[in-house]
Design a protein around this motif. Structure first.
Motif, mmCIF file in Angstrom:
data_model
loop_
_atom_site.group_PDB
_atom_site.id
_atom_site.type_symbol
_atom_site.label_atom_id
_atom_site.label_comp_id
_atom_site.label_asym_id
_atom_site.label_seq_id
_atom_site.Cartn_x
_atom_site.Cartn_y
_atom_site.Cartn_z
ATOM 1 N N PRO A 123 45.800 -29.969 -3.602
ATOM 2 C CA PRO A 123 46.705 -28.967 -4.197
ATOM 3 C C PRO A 123 47.214 -29.389 -5.572
ATOM 4 O O PRO A 123 47.410 -28.547 -6.445
ATOM 5 C CB PRO A 123 47.866 -28.882 -3.201
ATOM 6 C CG PRO A 123 47.341 -29.439 -1.941
ATOM 7 C CD PRO A 123 46.308 -30.450 -2.314
ATOM 8 N N ASN A 124 47.381 -30.685 -5.782
ATOM 9 C CA ASN A 124 47.864 -31.151 -7.077
ATOM 10 C C ASN A 124 46.770 -31.163 -8.123
ATOM 11 O O ASN A 124 47.047 -31.265 -9.316
ATOM 12 C CB ASN A 124 48.441 -32.561 -6.941
ATOM 13 C CG ASN A 124 49.816 -32.538 -6.316
ATOM 14 O OD1 ASN A 124 50.733 -31.979 -6.884
ATOM 15 N ND2 ASN A 124 49.948 -33.110 -5.143
ATOM 16 N N SER A 159 44.528 -35.723 5.598
ATOM 17 C CA SER A 159 45.748 -35.116 5.075
ATOM 18 C C SER A 159 45.999 -35.547 3.631
ATOM 19 O O SER A 159 46.498 -34.776 2.823
ATOM 20 C CB SER A 159 46.915 -35.504 5.974
ATOM 21 O OG SER A 159 48.119 -35.153 5.373
ATOM 22 N N ARG A 208 46.115 -32.370 1.593
ATOM 23 C CA ARG A 208 47.509 -31.993 1.418
ATOM 24 C C ARG A 208 48.120 -32.635 0.181
ATOM 25 O O ARG A 208 48.946 -32.044 -0.492
ATOM 26 C CB ARG A 208 48.290 -32.437 2.653
ATOM 27 C CG ARG A 208 49.496 -31.590 2.935
ATOM 28 C CD ARG A 208 50.214 -32.152 4.135
ATOM 29 N NE ARG A 208 50.404 -31.156 5.156
ATOM 30 C CZ ARG A 208 50.977 -31.435 6.329
ATOM 31 N NH1 ARG A 208 51.331 -32.663 6.601
ATOM 32 N NH2 ARG A 208 51.162 -30.495 7.212
ATOM 33 N N HIS A 209 47.692 -33.862 -0.111
ATOM 34 C CA HIS A 209 48.357 -34.586 -1.194
ATOM 35 C C HIS A 209 47.550 -34.619 -2.483
ATOM 36 O O HIS A 209 48.119 -34.719 -3.557
ATOM 37 C CB HIS A 209 48.686 -36.012 -0.752
ATOM 38 C CG HIS A 209 49.680 -36.060 0.374
ATOM 39 N ND1 HIS A 209 51.032 -36.121 0.156
ATOM 40 C CD2 HIS A 209 49.516 -36.013 1.697
ATOM 41 C CE1 HIS A 209 51.664 -36.129 1.320
ATOM 42 N NE2 HIS A 209 50.762 -36.054 2.271
ATOM 43 N N VAL A 239 49.649 -42.021 6.297
ATOM 44 C CA VAL A 239 49.138 -40.651 6.400
ATOM 45 C C VAL A 239 47.612 -40.685 6.470
ATOM 46 O O VAL A 239 46.969 -41.473 5.794
ATOM 47 C CB VAL A 239 49.600 -39.821 5.178
ATOM 48 C CG1 VAL A 239 48.982 -38.442 5.193
ATOM 49 C CG2 VAL A 239 51.102 -39.732 5.161
ATOM 50 N N ARG A 240 47.053 -39.819 7.332
ATOM 51 C CA ARG A 240 45.607 -39.830 7.532
ATOM 52 C C ARG A 240 44.857 -39.413 6.279
ATOM 53 O O ARG A 240 45.323 -38.595 5.497
ATOM 54 C CB ARG A 240 45.226 -38.862 8.663
ATOM 55 C CG ARG A 240 45.443 -39.430 10.034
ATOM 56 C CD ARG A 240 45.043 -38.416 11.085
ATOM 57 N NE ARG A 240 45.847 -38.561 12.288
ATOM 58 C CZ ARG A 240 45.672 -39.531 13.180
ATOM 59 N NH1 ARG A 240 44.713 -40.405 12.996
ATOM 60 N NH2 ARG A 240 46.436 -39.611 14.239
ATOM 61 N N ASP A 297 51.193 -42.184 -7.970
ATOM 62 C CA ASP A 297 52.219 -42.843 -7.162
ATOM 63 C C ASP A 297 52.420 -42.156 -5.821
ATOM 64 O O ASP A 297 52.613 -42.812 -4.803
ATOM 65 C CB ASP A 297 53.553 -42.849 -7.911
ATOM 66 C CG ASP A 297 53.554 -43.862 -9.038
ATOM 67 O OD1 ASP A 297 52.591 -44.639 -9.112
ATOM 68 O OD2 ASP A 297 54.506 -43.874 -9.834
ATOM 69 N N HIS A 298 52.402 -40.808 -5.827
ATOM 70 C CA HIS A 298 52.743 -40.161 -4.563
ATOM 71 C C HIS A 298 51.631 -40.308 -3.526
ATOM 72 O O HIS A 298 51.890 -40.312 -2.331
ATOM 73 C CB HIS A 298 53.151 -38.696 -4.766
ATOM 74 C CG HIS A 298 52.037 -37.779 -5.114
ATOM 75 N ND1 HIS A 298 51.772 -37.393 -6.385
ATOM 76 C CD2 HIS A 298 51.123 -37.166 -4.339
ATOM 77 C CE1 HIS A 298 50.728 -36.577 -6.391
ATOM 78 N NE2 HIS A 298 50.319 -36.422 -5.161
ATOM 79 N N LEU A 331 52.666 -44.740 4.059
ATOM 80 C CA LEU A 331 53.261 -44.185 5.272
ATOM 81 C C LEU A 331 52.208 -43.984 6.353
ATOM 82 O O LEU A 331 52.505 -43.446 7.423
ATOM 83 C CB LEU A 331 53.948 -42.854 4.965
ATOM 84 C CG LEU A 331 55.181 -42.972 4.078
ATOM 85 C CD1 LEU A 331 55.617 -41.615 3.577
ATOM 86 C CD2 LEU A 331 56.311 -43.648 4.834
ATOM 87 N N ARG A 385 49.962 -43.110 1.359
ATOM 88 C CA ARG A 385 49.147 -44.104 2.072
ATOM 89 C C ARG A 385 50.034 -45.171 2.700
ATOM 90 O O ARG A 385 49.737 -45.668 3.781
ATOM 91 C CB ARG A 385 48.144 -44.737 1.113
ATOM 92 C CG ARG A 385 47.000 -43.797 0.758
ATOM 93 C CD ARG A 385 46.072 -44.429 -0.261
ATOM 94 N NE ARG A 385 45.516 -45.679 0.203
ATOM 95 C CZ ARG A 385 45.156 -46.681 -0.605
ATOM 96 N NH1 ARG A 385 45.304 -46.557 -1.889
ATOM 97 N NH2 ARG A 385 44.656 -47.784 -0.104
ATOM 98 N N LEU A 388 49.810 -43.074 -3.360
ATOM 99 C CA LEU A 388 50.052 -44.445 -2.894
ATOM 100 C C LEU A 388 51.181 -44.451 -1.862
ATOM 101 O O LEU A 388 51.091 -45.101 -0.815
ATOM 102 C CB LEU A 388 50.417 -45.336 -4.080
ATOM 103 C CG LEU A 388 50.554 -46.825 -3.775
ATOM 104 C CD1 LEU A 388 49.211 -47.416 -3.406
ATOM 105 C CD2 LEU A 388 51.151 -47.573 -4.955
ATOM 106 N N ALA A 389 52.233 -43.693 -2.158
ATOM 107 C CA ALA A 389 53.366 -43.629 -1.235
ATOM 108 C C ALA A 389 52.933 -43.016 0.094
ATOM 109 O O ALA A 389 53.315 -43.491 1.166
ATOM 110 C CB ALA A 389 54.500 -42.814 -1.850
ATOM 111 N N ARG A 406 44.172 -39.683 -7.106
ATOM 112 C CA ARG A 406 43.973 -40.836 -6.240
ATOM 113 C C ARG A 406 44.779 -42.041 -6.710
ATOM 114 O O ARG A 406 45.219 -42.861 -5.923
ATOM 115 C CB ARG A 406 42.495 -41.203 -6.234
ATOM 116 C CG ARG A 406 41.943 -41.413 -4.862
ATOM 117 C CD ARG A 406 40.470 -41.224 -4.892
ATOM 118 N NE ARG A 406 39.827 -42.346 -5.546
ATOM 119 C CZ ARG A 406 38.832 -43.025 -4.984
ATOM 120 N NH1 ARG A 406 38.437 -42.706 -3.774
ATOM 121 N NH2 ARG A 406 38.248 -43.996 -5.619
#
Lengths: 332, 311
Positions: free
Chosen positions: B223-224, B215, B219-220, B211-212, B201-202, B209, B207, B204-205, B198
């Motif tokens: 999996p990580n 997702s 998705r973000h 992104v819902r 950086d990715h 954009l 968000r 935050l990136a 949460r």
């Protein structure tokens, strides 16, 4: 009319049992459509916090955001999470410092670009993939249809930053915030990324807020420059005016600390004494006073107000060159 | 000429080593190291052997595990426990059933329990961990307090209590009891890695954009965050085998012993352990070896996936 009007923006971090800390302390500035505005300052002066506050990306707990951020007449700080999420990526884009960690490592680049298009333009997967390939091509990534299927670790840093720029500009936002977009990159790549950014921004008419500690970056692209110190704007001027005649001692110090090719060999660089840690709170005087070569008694007695000198705004009791202009600017 | 070739070779070998390092995914590099790790190979062979035995058990077993031997095969001197003899390499158990066949078929139950209990525990843990890590705030606090309460009870004790709650014990109640005990372990682990994601950086990136939330979570973040959970699940397989055997041993397994299960066989052998230790030895040895196999694989997998140890 300005596209973005930031008025009296303050961001105060407060943890339980600790003194509140104002990372941003009453910042006001405008961005017109197509304009490139620079926010310059050293680490800890509030640049990144300002950009996150505009985007509404600050954590919700432990942070108090005050003032207004009007985007096309609508205050972004008063929007609901859902409305804000609808605008991010569509009206407002952002490019981050570190392209290595700002992409999701487990999904292909193409999916990440397409996701934005599917989200905001309601494109189907196939159309989004086509558009993504065009976008990657547009930001100068060769062989885009192959790259779409690749994972971030297969791309170089410069490529990833290009991909991130493609994502941020996918829906042609009217405002792009670039938060030190070249810090993590090689010098040769830096120049490419900067010229790519300014070219794209010019073509699409997007307004740009460029956040950087690098005056060289600002000199290359920005129309107007805001110099930040300790969470406040200490000087604002057009690019040419600022570089030709810095008035605030901090701005002058920043310019003097840049190495010059025409300086005699063996000359030492001129640093600004001390560090941000020496700051005094604005309430008691000028935060920069302990480090300032021009400091006078007034600097530690009362906080300098913003004054107007033609097109230039200045917050200093004893500026470089001429004495301080007398006309005070009421807080807009 | 000689110098030229040696230089070429050197450059080639350099290129090879760099090619093998760049552009290799985490999974590929982990696999490359696992293949050469003797610990992993031993563990994997053990698991492979037992999976094979479990699959082929019905064919390999010389006798029906539920059918007793004929009276003439049982000598009175051995207290109705038949010794090893022609066609019965391990002899028979207390009820005169072929021990070898029962041990062989017991592998089916053990692996089934281990896999099902781990899958159910993983499912529950993923759900709770995702809830806590994705929403934070009071959802996080609520979920984590429940998890803390469950973790504060020793796991076997908790499993026994849950197993005892059911009015009639079956193999399925054993699975459920073992699975529920594993839920807090997975939930806590996943919640930790989700929280780290949460802040990343990715995310935050993403968000930035727009992104819902759905997702972003699935998705973000998820999996990580899964890596440590996957490693944990191989370790949990070993724990599940031991816990399930313990429950059966304590008499909380299936009441009906016509389907052989190692823990239950061990429990039944208690009364005759002085005179017939082999009745306890075979199931116990199997439990230990299988659990060891899963532990070895789990440990080596954890090392292989640890980014700090990537070379």
């Amino acid at each position: 009319m300005a596209l973005l009007e930031v008025r009296d923006l303050s961001v105060v971090f407060q943890r339980k049992g600790e003194e509140p800390f104002a990372a941003v302390d009453g910042i006001s500035f405008d961005v017109s459509p197509g304009q490139m505005v620079g926010l310059v300052g050293e680490s800890g002066c509030g640049k990144s916090v300002t950009s996150l506050a505009i985007m509404g990306l600050l954590p919700q707990r432990g942070v108090r955001v005050e003032g207004t951020v009007e985007f096309e007449g609508k205050d972004l700080l008063r929007l609901s999470d859902r409305e804000l999420a609808d605008r991010r990526g569509r009206d407002l884009g952002m490019v981050f410092q570190d392209p290595l960690s700002s992409v999701n490592p487990v999904i292909p680049i193409g999916v990440q670009v397409s996701e934005v298009l599917e989200r905001h333009e309601g494109l189907r997967r196939r159309e989004a993939a086509l558009r993504s390939a065009e976008l990657l091509d547009r930001v100068g990534i060769p062989d885009p249809s192959r790259r779409l299927k690749e994972y971030p670790h297969q791309l170089s840093g410069g490529m990833r930053q290009r991909a991130l720029i493609a994502m941020a500009l996918a829906c042609k936002p009217r405002l792009l915030i670039a938060d030190e977009p070249t810090t993590a990159l090689d010098v040769t790549i830096q120049a490419q990324i900067l010229s790519l950014l300014s070219e794209l921004v010019r073509d699409t008419g997007t307004a740009l807020i460029m956040i950087t500690h690098d005056l060289g970056v600002v000199a290359g692209m920005c129309d107007e420059v805001n110099v930040l110190y300790g969470g406040r704007i200490v000087e604002r001027a057009g690019r040419h005016e600022l570089f030709a005649e810095p008035r605030h001692p901090y701005t002058a110090g920043l310019l003097a600390s840049i190495p010059r090719l025409d300086a005699p060999r063996g000359d030492r660089l001129t640093p600004i004494r001390g560090s941000v840690a020496d700051n005094i709170p604005w309430a008691g005087g000028c935060a920069f006073a302990p480090r300032c070569p021009n400091a006078v008694d007034a600097c530690v007695e009362r906080s300098p107000e913003m004054t107007r000198d033609g097109e230039r705004l200045l917050r200093c009791h004893n500026p470089v060159g001429r004495p301080a202009p007398s006309e005070e600017v009421p807080v807009q | 000429m000689a110098i030229g070739t040696s230089r070429k070779e050197r450059i080639d070998s350099l290129a090879e080593s760099s090619a093998s390092e760049t552009g290799v995914s985490l999974a590929a590099s982990a696999w490359r190291r696992l293949r050469r790790n003797p610990v992993f190979l031993v563990g994997a062979s053990i698991i492979g052997l037992f999976v094979l035995l479990a699959l082929l058990a019905p064919v390999l077993a010389p006798h029906d595990p539920g059918v007793r031997m004929l009276a003439d095969q049982v000598s009175r001197a051995t207290n109705s426990i038949p010794p090893a003899q022609e066609g019965h390499p391990f002899g028979g158990d207390q009820h005169g059933r072929d021990l070898f066949s029962r041990v062989l078929l017991g592998s089916q139950q053990t692996l089934l329990v281990a896999v099902l209990a781990t899958v159910i525990g993983l499912g529950g843990g993923l759900t709770l961990g995702t809830l806590a890590g994705a929403f934070g705030g009071w959802v996080d606090s609520l979920v984590m307090r429940i998890v803390d309460v469950m973790l504060s009870v020793p796991s076997l004790l908790l499993a026994v209590s849950i197993g005892a709650l059911f009015s009639s014990q079956t193999q399925f109640t054993v699975i459920l009891a073992v699975a529920i005990v594993q839920i807090p372990v997975f939930a806590r682990l996943l919640r930790g890695t989700m929280l780290a994601q949460r802040e990343s950086d990715h995310v935050l990136a993403a968000r930035s954009l727009g992104v819902r939330q759905r997702s972003i979570v699935f998705r973000h973040m998820l999996p990580n965050a899964l890596g440590p959970v996957i490693v944990q699940s191989t370790l949990v397989l070993a724990v599940a085998i031991i816990d399930a055997a313990a429950l059966s041993f304590l008499g909380l397994g299936a009441a009906d012993d016509s389907v052989p299960e190692w823990g239950q066989m061990l429990g039944n052998a208690q009364n005759v352990i002085d005179s017939h230790p082999h009745l306890a030895f075979w199931p116990a040895a199997c439990i230990i070896v299988v659990a060891l196999g899963f532990t070895l694989v789990g440990e080596s997998l954890r090392d292989a996936l640890d980014p700090k140890r990537r070379r």
